[in-house]
Design a protein around this motif. Sequence first.
Motif, PDB file in Angstrom:
ATOM      1  N   GLY A   1      42.135 -24.377  19.809  1.00  0.00           N
ATOM      2  CA  GLY A   1      41.677 -23.177  19.106  1.00  0.00           C
ATOM      3  C   GLY A   1      40.828 -22.293  19.802  1.00  0.00           C
ATOM      4  O   GLY A   1      40.839 -20.910  19.472  1.00  0.00           O
ATOM      5  N   HIS A   2      40.165 -22.409  20.811  1.00  0.00           N
ATOM      6  CA  HIS A   2      39.465 -21.858  21.464  1.00  0.00           C
ATOM      7  C   HIS A   2      39.818 -21.127  22.860  1.00  0.00           C
ATOM      8  O   HIS A   2      39.161 -21.094  23.983  1.00  0.00           O
TER       9      HIS A   2
ATOM     10  N   HIS B   1      40.185 -15.440  19.973  1.00  0.00           N
ATOM     11  CA  HIS B   1      40.546 -16.743  20.118  1.00  0.00           C
ATOM     12  C   HIS B   1      41.775 -17.276  19.075  1.00  0.00           C
ATOM     13  O   HIS B   1      41.658 -16.631  18.088  1.00  0.00           O
TER      14      HIS B   1
ATOM     15  N   CYS C   1      35.475 -15.228  16.650  1.00  0.00           N
ATOM     16  CA  CYS C   1      35.877 -16.739  16.482  1.00  0.00           C
ATOM     17  C   CYS C   1      34.634 -17.470  15.942  1.00  0.00           C
ATOM     18  O   CYS C   1      33.849 -17.085  16.272  1.00  0.00           O
TER      19      CYS C   1
END
Length: 312
Positions: free
Chosen positions: A170-171, A189, A182
């Motif tokens: 996810g990052h 992200h 984020c």
Amino acid sequence: MTDRPEVPEVVAAVDIGGTKTAAALVTRSGQLVARASAPTPGVAGADAILQTAADLVLRLRAGSAAPIVRALGVGSAGVVDAATGFVLGATEVLRGWAGTDLRGSLASATGLPTAVVNDVHAHAIGEARRGAAHGAATVLFVGVGTGIGGSFVLDGAPLPGAHSAAGHIGHQPSPYAGKLTCTCGGTGHLEAVAAGPTLRAEYERRSGATVSDLRAVAALAADGDPFAVDTIVLGGTAVGSAVGGLVNVLDPHVVVVGGGVANLGELWWGALRAAVRREALPSLVGVTVVPASLGADAALVGAAEIAWETMT
Ligand SMILES: [Zn+2]
């Protein structure tokens, strides 16, 4: 002479999440034969979290069937060093969790040989060995829920990385996230656009309406609400784009996508598959992408797998 009834050998498995701690007794073949769960006392701190986990295991062990419990496997939220058994990092949802000797504490509380791993990696082990990717040599697992995480699994073992932090799918930058902030503090992200809460927020931004959760957005999309349709397509596209890029890097035999957002249905999946095809190299465009098959049990199944390994 008395004949003991046939009692199966089992291991105990625990899945420590931000809100719930689940436990089960699991057979060699990955069958869950008894279950227990309790709210995770995240605010109360590490000792309370450990106590809750240990109590669940001891309660299952004392159950009427009384099978022989051989070992304990734990999947936990946070950055977990599977080699040392310590939690290296966690969000404030689990207060004081970073620095906890997870393996040592639960081994002494239960008296069982214990193995620990990050919960997303436990999910991935479950799906790679016993679930949707059973039998595949290399598996990319992507979990899309409140956050977005994943794991690359080689011959049944997740790649931990140099800092036990591999798999933070996810990052990574996403072209669909723009300047959205984020949860990690970064900007743009994937998680900032495609996780459950952010996707719901995206719908509310676009439509000006308020919805209770992402399921409500899916229901609106099914009724033809164009904002809802666009939002769900955006979410599937953003995840698919990231998956396509990762396929080009890793060339996995199978990609498994799970998590609550993956239950949004064919609209989301169609967008995801189209984006994978768009991003993947021509030779990889046929990569197998399948939904997870173990649901919420995946982390328990994976934790059980690493428990059995303590005995070999
Ligand atoms: Zn981030």
